[in-house]
Design an enzyme around this catalytic site. Structure first.
Site, PDB file in Angstrom:
ATOM      1  N   HIS A  25       1.063  -1.078   0.091  1.00  0.00           N
ATOM      2  CA  HIS A  25       0.157   0.092  -0.119  1.00  0.00           C
ATOM      3  C   HIS A  25       0.867   1.395   0.035  1.00  0.00           C
ATOM      4  O   HIS A  25       1.887   1.366   0.552  1.00  0.00           O
ATOM      5  CB  HIS A  25      -0.824   0.018   1.171  1.00  0.00           C
ATOM      6  CG  HIS A  25      -2.043  -0.894   0.987  1.00  0.00           C
ATOM      7  ND1 HIS A  25      -2.067  -2.293   0.652  1.00  0.00           N
ATOM      8  CD2 HIS A  25      -3.326  -0.580   1.364  1.00  0.00           C
ATOM      9  CE1 HIS A  25      -2.914  -2.686   0.484  1.00  0.00           C
ATOM     10  NE2 HIS A  25      -4.065  -2.064   0.863  1.00  0.00           N
ATOM     11  N   LYS A  79     -14.628   4.026   5.398  1.00  0.00           N
ATOM     12  CA  LYS A  79     -14.826   4.965   4.538  1.00  0.00           C
ATOM     13  C   LYS A  79     -16.489   4.940   3.904  1.00  0.00           C
ATOM     14  O   LYS A  79     -16.912   6.129   3.969  1.00  0.00           O
ATOM     15  CB  LYS A  79     -14.215   4.886   3.195  1.00  0.00           C
ATOM     16  CG  LYS A  79     -14.175   6.164   2.498  1.00  0.00           C
ATOM     17  CD  LYS A  79     -13.127   6.094   1.256  1.00  0.00           C
ATOM     18  CE  LYS A  79     -13.122   4.806   0.215  1.00  0.00           C
ATOM     19  NZ  LYS A  79     -14.318   5.406  -1.009  1.00  0.00           N
TER      20      LYS A  79
END
EC number: 4.1.1.31
Length: 878
Positions: free
Chosen positions: A137, A545
């Site tokens: 990531h 999110k």
């Protein structure tokens, strides 16, 4: 600050002085004076001096273009050096109590006090399974070349940590430290080019080579000693309590740069690196194992009576096999078509058998001390890393499989698979999975997208068994998503059953996860295929999110709890795979608490968890840190399985349902429903500028034209971390808690905080986020960057943050944040003095760069440095 940290403070001070000397030498006294003035103003501002704060703002706003980059670099590099000193502190003899996990020996004593039998504890040790999945990531901002220098700084700090150094020895180490600090200063901290997926994979192999290769056997040796002392039990040589897997080169979800060809290349590269590392081990064993006495079985294996040094002979045979394998893999990597050698290494058993035969013979001949030396370490590396070095997960989005099968059914005249009902899809898939004839015609020419999906399945089918760990389906929603992948693998001719793990990552998908798995386990063909084992991945960042951190946490807990019970009832061993980001594991307590906060029984099938970006370096960047991190994981898993947390009471569940719904409503009212929110987000954070940072091989957005919903979770969190509002990590949580208090549940919340690890961990994580958030800095970003019409929205969010902090302190019954973790509170406070100027400067640079159509190169470069510096100051980016 406790006396315990004085050694770390003096290291930080020493490194700061060396950096100052370097800056003075490179750029002159006036730049160093400017940096020192800013530092003093920042310190005074943090202490509450309003005049100093205003002077700090004015000074940074008035920096000339020539001063921007040196000032940004000075504070950024200081934070990197601070992190290095802190990492060393966690393993130094003077600091181990500060951040190391509770010693395993103490855990065993505690377990015995709870009347657990030695046999129960031994069984738990035998079942121990830790699989850490390294992911690329894009949160590791620091360049690899600088990481190597920081590792060497760490080594120097370790060398200085001896009271018996002669003056000339100390001077030599200090000279090396000066060189390293100067080298770092004169090296660009920002990459010029975005890394390719192969570069990312090489970064992962470097972590194995530089840290894990030494750290894993060292941990197992230490673990074994604790077991012998506490339980009179030895860890079996063949035990595999730790495995490493990687997503680098295998994770193609939203990353068009990861192709089937890339995965094939990375698999070969990984095997090549394994031969390289094992050759070094075997060379040492060729040198060490010069003994002649052995068992008749070993003598025969080595070639009979005429062989004088049988162990050495066997090691030479292994060396030849490794050399031949390496040459073959090297040729393949160059694209040459070559025949494999007759002794090609493809399975761990080929390496294990000769080594283990030597081990058994040495023990049988009274040479146990030799058997338990380098040879044992190598045997443990074969078990942990083996021929593949790190196994690879393949990850792809569910709709890519649906599209591929739909294209095929249309070509075959069977209709449009995509438009079929779920039950029709399942019936078709099960029928084809049971069929002996192939479904894919030889002469079919599919679209490029479908061809890529099919080719990826062929790469899996061709790979040696054991080099691919699992196939993860992101955005999994229905049982057919899982069956579709099994069909595609069957059509590719995959000769083994690969674990296929659905990843549930939105709020709705988490809520439906148990239904999906119940349906799957009800299919006879599927039950026969999985042989009593199922892996399910739980998505953390995307669900947060989608719904906010509190609602997402509760949905994750409920989903795990339901899946555990369903699988238990069906007699299935469930492995839960946790897709967590960097926010777990800052310091020992949160990581330990996070594992203990999962539902009872969630770690019975072992722990499988992603280790992301910069957290890999913080937790596994040095062999000694690796030992500490693995001890923390092992202790937490043993504790969770032997002393499981309580089942939540009915009233606690009701309260969580209430506050989860309220927090989700509040979160979505801003993020989804407020028409001004996206415009505010883009203005108040460096979200658009982050796209210019060449961090990872993966695009920051799933769709280039979308809003927040199309943003990947990592840039979303990263952007809010930069402006210190830290919004994704708290928005909605405090409002949910307040709703529960308004409903008369404050006493229940206090009890939950005291008696329920799940809830107390949520509160603890909120406290840490609040300690890193900063109201005046977030407001300053608004003043410099945001249109005045949007200021009321920013003010609402900051007011909400201030109210949330009060609510959390009331529930935790604390006067100030992080009261129970003074070590981390102190660490954040120490950094703030250096991070604050970077934040102010970043807002100023964003302001300047947005005023110009073509910003000055020095402004852009300084901006990138502030982003890297704030990330270092916050210690977790995404």
């Amino acid at each position: 600050m406790n006396e315990q940290y004085s050694a770390m403070r003096s290291n930080v001070s020493m490194l700061g002085t060396l950096l100052g000397d370097t800056i003075k030498e490179a750029l002159g006294e006036h730049i160093l004076d400017r940096v020192e003035t800013i530092r003093k103003l920042s310190k005074s501002s943090r202490a509450g001096n309003e005049a100093s704060r205003q002077e700090l703002l004015t000074t940074l706003q008035n920096l000339s273009n020539d001063e921007l980059l040196p000032v940004a670099r000075a504070f950024s590099q200081f934070l990197n050096l601070t992190n290095t000193a802190e990492q060393y502190h966690s393993i130094s003899p003077h600091g181990e109590a500060a951040s190391n996990p509770e010693a395993l020996a103490q855990l065993f004593t505690r377990l015995k006090d709870k009347k657990l039998s030695d046999q129960d504890m031994r069984s738990a040790v035998d079942d121990l399974s830790i699989e850490l999945v390294l992911t690329a990531h894009p949160t590791e901002i620091t360049r690899r070349t600088l990481i190597h220098k920081l590792v060497e700084v760490n080594t120097c700090l370790s060398q200085l940590d001896h009271n018996d150094l002669a003056d000339y020895e100390r001077n030599k180490i200090m000279r090396r430290l000066r060189q390293l600090v100067a080298q770092s200063w004169h090296t660009d901290e920002i990459r010029k080019l975005r890394p390719s997926p192969v570069d990312e994979a090489k970064w992962g192999f470097a972590v194995v080579e530089n840290s894990l290769w030494e750290g894993v056997p060292a941990f197992l040796r230490e673990f074994n000693e604790q077991l012998e002392n506490s339980l009179d039990y030895r860890l079996p040589v063949e035990a595999v309590p730790i495995r490493f897997t990687s997503w680098m080169g295998g994770d193609r979800d939203g990353n068009p740069n990861v192709t089937a060809e890339i995965t094939r290349h990375v698999l070969l590269l990984s095997r090549w690196k394994a031969t390289d590392l094992f050759l070094r081990d075997i060379q040492v064993l060729v040198s060490e194992l010069s003994m002649s006495e052995c068992t008749p079985e070993l003598r025969e294996l080595a070639g009979g009576e005429e062989v004088l040094e049988p162990y050495r002979q066997l090691m030479k045979n292994v060396r030849t096999q490794l050399t031949n394998t390496q040459a073959y893999l090297e040729a393949r990597l160059k694209g040459e078509r070559v025949l494999p050698p007759h002794d090609l290494l493809v399975s761990n058993d080929q390496l294990w058998e000769p080594l283990y035969a030597c081990y058994q013979s040495l023990k049988a001949c009274g040479m146990e001390i030799i058997a338990n030396g380098q040879l044992l370490d190598t045997l443990r590396r074969v078990r942990c890393f083996g021929v593949p070095l790190v196994r690879i997960d393949v990850r792809q989005e569910s709709t890519r499989h649906t599209d591929a099968i739909a294209e095929l059914t249309r070509y075959l005249g069977l209709g449009d698979y995509e438009s079929w009902s779920e039950s029709d899809k399942q019936a078709f898939l099960v029928r084809e999975l049971n069929s002996k004839r192939p479904l894919v015609p030889l002469k079919w020419e599919p679209s490029a997208e479908t061809q890529e999906v099919l080719e990826t399945c062929r790469v899996i089918a061709e790979a040696p068994q054991g080099s691919i760990a699992a196939y993860v389906i992101s955005m999994a929603k229905v049982p057919s998503d899982v069956l579709a992948v099994h069909l595609l693998l069957k059509e590719a001719g995959c000769p083994f059953t690969l674990p296929v793990a659905p990843l549930f990552e939105t709020l709705d998908d988490l809520n439906n996860a148990d239904d999906v798995m119940t349906q799957l386990l009800g299919i006879d063909w599927y039950r026969g295929l999985i042989q009593g084992k199922q892996m399910v991945m739980i998505g953390y960042s995307d669900s947060a999110k989608d719904a906010g951190v509190m609602a997402a946490s509760w949905a994750q807990y409920r989903a795990q709890d339901a899946l555990i019970k369903t699988c238990e009832k069906a007699g299935i061993t469930l492995t839960l795979f946790h897709g967590r980001g960097g926010s777990i594991g800052r310091g020992g307590a949160p990581a330990h608490a996070a594992l203990l906060s999962q539902p009872p029984g969630s770690l019975k099938g072992g722990l499988r968890v992603t280790e992301q970006g910069e957290m890999i370096r913080f937790k596994f960047g040095l062999p000694e840190v690796t030992i500490s991190s693995l001890a923390l994981y092992a202790g937490a898993i043993l504790e969770a399985n032997l002393l499981p947390p309580p089942e939540p009471k009915k009233e606690w569940i009701e309260v969580m349902d209430l506050l989860s719904d309220a927090s989700c409503d509040m979160y979505r009212s801003y993020v989804r429903e407020n028409p001004e929110f996206v415009r505010y987000f883009r203005a108040a954070t460096p979200e658009l500028e982050l796209g210019k940072l060449p961090l990872g091989s993966r695009p920051a957005k799933r769709r280039p034209d979308g809003g927040v919903e199309s943003l990947r979770a990592i840039p979303w969190i990263f952007a809010w971390t930069q402006n210190r509002l830290m919004l994704p990590a708290w928005l909605g949580a405090g409002a949910g808690l307040q709703r529960a208090i308004d409903a008369g549940k404050q006493d229940v919340l206090a009890t939950m905080c005291r008696d329920w690890p799940f809830f107390s961990t949520r509160i603890g994580m909120l406290e840490m986020v609040f300690a890193k958030a900063d109201l005046w800095l977030a407001e300053y970003y608004d003043q410099r960057l945001v249109d005045k019409s949007l200021w009321p929205l920013g003010q609402q969010l900051r007011d909400q943050l201030a109210a949330d902090i009060k609510v959390v302190l009331a529930i935790a019954n604390d006067d100030h944040l992080m009261a129970d973790l003074p070590w981390i509170a102190e660490s954040i406070a120490l950094r703030n003095v250096y991070t604050d100027p970077l934040n102010v400067l970043q807002a100023e640079l964003l302001h300047r760069s947005r005023q110009q159509e073509h910003p000055d190169a020095c402004v852009e470069q300084a901006l990138m440095v502030t982003i890297a510096g704030v990330a270092a100051g916050m210690r977790n980016t995404g």
